[in-house]
Design a protein around this motif. Structure first.
Motif, PDB file in Angstrom:
ATOM      1  N   ALA A  76      12.151  31.195  60.759  1.00 21.14           N
ATOM      2  CA  ALA A  76      12.460  30.680  59.420  1.00 21.14           C
ATOM      3  C   ALA A  76      12.845  31.837  58.501  1.00 21.14           C
ATOM      4  O   ALA A  76      12.522  32.991  58.778  1.00 21.14           O
ATOM      5  CB  ALA A  76      11.242  29.935  58.882  1.00 21.14           C
ATOM      6  N   PRO A  77      13.544  31.537  57.392  1.00 15.92           N
ATOM      7  CA  PRO A  77      13.956  30.208  56.908  1.00 15.92           C
ATOM      8  C   PRO A  77      15.195  29.711  57.650  1.00 15.92           C
ATOM      9  O   PRO A  77      15.944  30.501  58.229  1.00 15.92           O
ATOM     10  CB  PRO A  77      14.242  30.450  55.430  1.00 15.92           C
ATOM     11  CG  PRO A  77      14.713  31.878  55.379  1.00 15.92           C
ATOM     12  CD  PRO A  77      13.913  32.611  56.423  1.00 15.92           C
ATOM     13  N   SER A 101      10.174  25.486  55.287  1.00 17.23           N
ATOM     14  CA  SER A 101      10.994  26.701  55.275  1.00 17.23           C
ATOM     15  C   SER A 101      12.472  26.402  55.474  1.00 17.23           C
ATOM     16  O   SER A 101      13.269  27.333  55.667  1.00 17.23           O
ATOM     17  CB  SER A 101      10.508  27.661  56.370  1.00 17.23           C
ATOM     18  OG  SER A 101       9.177  28.067  56.124  1.00 17.23           O
TER      19      SER A 101
END
Length: 399
Positions: free
Chosen positions: A98-99, A123
């Protein structure tokens, strides 16, 4: 056994991945949940999430029913998803840390569902993948065209059956029910799929006379009284009147892909004014055919069709009762009935070879109902090829 060939699915996934990486802001993945798109990209409509990363194999995460999805789909990576909380783990594995910037089908995903995914995948930021998906789906492969041709054969059979079953005293609902049942028995799937909110229709729409001229709430050029306020469109239970036009618009499909076709029928003889209108819609249809070439702009085709209708003397009631016209003369068709391209104002992306369109010049007349024709075509480099199989002749039955 897979219903869509593996090479078809692989090509579609690869094309989507190319768009994911080459767009202005690249995506890390696309999550597909809508049934029709699942069928297009995975070959199944079992309840699932299709996770497509920017490269490599997609993963089909099935909520219900895993065994059927495995039988339906040629995808290699098909797994069960026993809890939605597991979705983040799969995103991390296929899309990296993530993001994430993820695409979903925001044109059909309910707002509440988007809120759910935003909370589930905190996220992630979400963007609309629908334009890319629908653009891909608007260009049909040779295999897809074969499916539409099969549907056209079924549609032709429906119109061949019509003069065998149309009898004095029948209502439009009676006639439609009889033809719908015939189509089911002959191999039709019955279900009609549209994209969007509040879009619904039975496989066949049959109206006649003044009841057929009643404006409807739908975005279709055929309105009609309908059988009940809960379904206020299409045919009704009043007997069909002799020497009055009957318009029959049928959507057929045998493998999920639609052919859309309209023909005219009559108990007795078609009135001279109705013949004049029908001839005018035929002129407009031939005119539109001449414009269906790669590079043609849908908006320009629409404007030219409206002008051709005026030249043919059928401007009043063209594409709907006055004040209620639908504002298009043709629409893309495939796994859904309202695909791209659309021959309408503000539609400026040029046609390309492989686009499939249903072209339907129709006129609403206060006495005769709706009069017109409709064929399904594929755009080719040398012009349009008609996929509809039924002759355009009036189907006349003795009153």
């Amino acid at each position: 056994m897979a219903t869509i060939p593996k090479n078809e699915i692989q090509g579609r996934i690869a094309a989507l991945q190319s768009r994911m990486t080459n767009c202005e802001t690249p995506l890390d993945g696309v999550i597909i949940v809508q049934y029709t798109d699942l069928y297009y990209f995975a070959g199944t409509v079992q309840t699932a999430h299709l996770l497509v990363p920017t490269s490599g194999e997609p993963r089909l995460l099935v909520r219900k029913v895993l065994e059927r999805a495995q039988a339906d789909s040629p995808l290699a990576d098909i797994q069960g998803l026993s809890s939605m909380r597991q979705l983040q783990e799969h995103v991390e594995e296929l899309c990296g840390p993530a993001p994430w910037r993820l695409g979903m089908e925001l044109d059909v995903l309910p707002a509440a569902s988007l809120t759910f995914y935003e909370k589930l995948l905190e996220s992630a930021s979400f963007t609309d993948a629908s334009p890319a998906i629908m653009d891909l789906r608007s260009v049909k492969s040779d295999w897809e065209l074969d499916q539409i041709r099969d549907a056209a054969v079924l549609n032709d059979a429906v119109y061949k059956e019509l003069p065998q079953v149309l009898k004095p005293g029948m209502s439009t609902i009676d006639l439609q029910a009889t033809l719908d049942a015939f189509m089911y028995r002959a191999g039709g799937l019955g279900l009609t799929r549209f994209r969007g909110l509040n879009l619904e229709c039975s496989p066949g729409v049959i109206v006649s006379g003044p009841n057929g001229a009643i404006p409807g709430h739908s975005q279709f050029p055929i309105g009609g009284k309908g059988p009940h306020p809960a379904y206020p469109q299409g045919g009704d239970r009043d007997p069909i009147v002799a020497d009055t036009p009957i318009i029959c618009d049928y959507l057929s499909n045998t493998t999920g892909y639609f052919c859309d076709q309209t023909r005219m029928a009559v108990l007795g003889e078609m009135p001279q004014e109705a013949l004049r209108i029908l001839d005018g819609t035929g002129q407009v249809l031939r005119h539109i055919e001449s414009l269906l070439k790669p590079g043609a702009v849908p908006e320009a085709v629409y404007e030219s069709a409206v002008a051709a209708a005026a030249d043919a003397g059928i401007a009043e009631g063209f594409m709907g009762p006055p004040g209620y016209d639908v504002g298009f003369v043709g629409h893309g068709v495939g796994l859904e009935v309202n695909e791209y391209p659309i021959l309408a104002p503000r539609m400026r992306q040029p046609l390309v070879a492989g686009n499939v369109l249903a072209v339907e010049p129709k006129v609403t007349h206060p006495q005769y109902g709706v009069v017109g024709l409709e064929n399904t075509y594929v755009v080719t480099d040398s012009g349009p090829q008609r996929l509809s199989a039924a002759p355009e002749d009036i189907i006349a039955v003795a009153a």
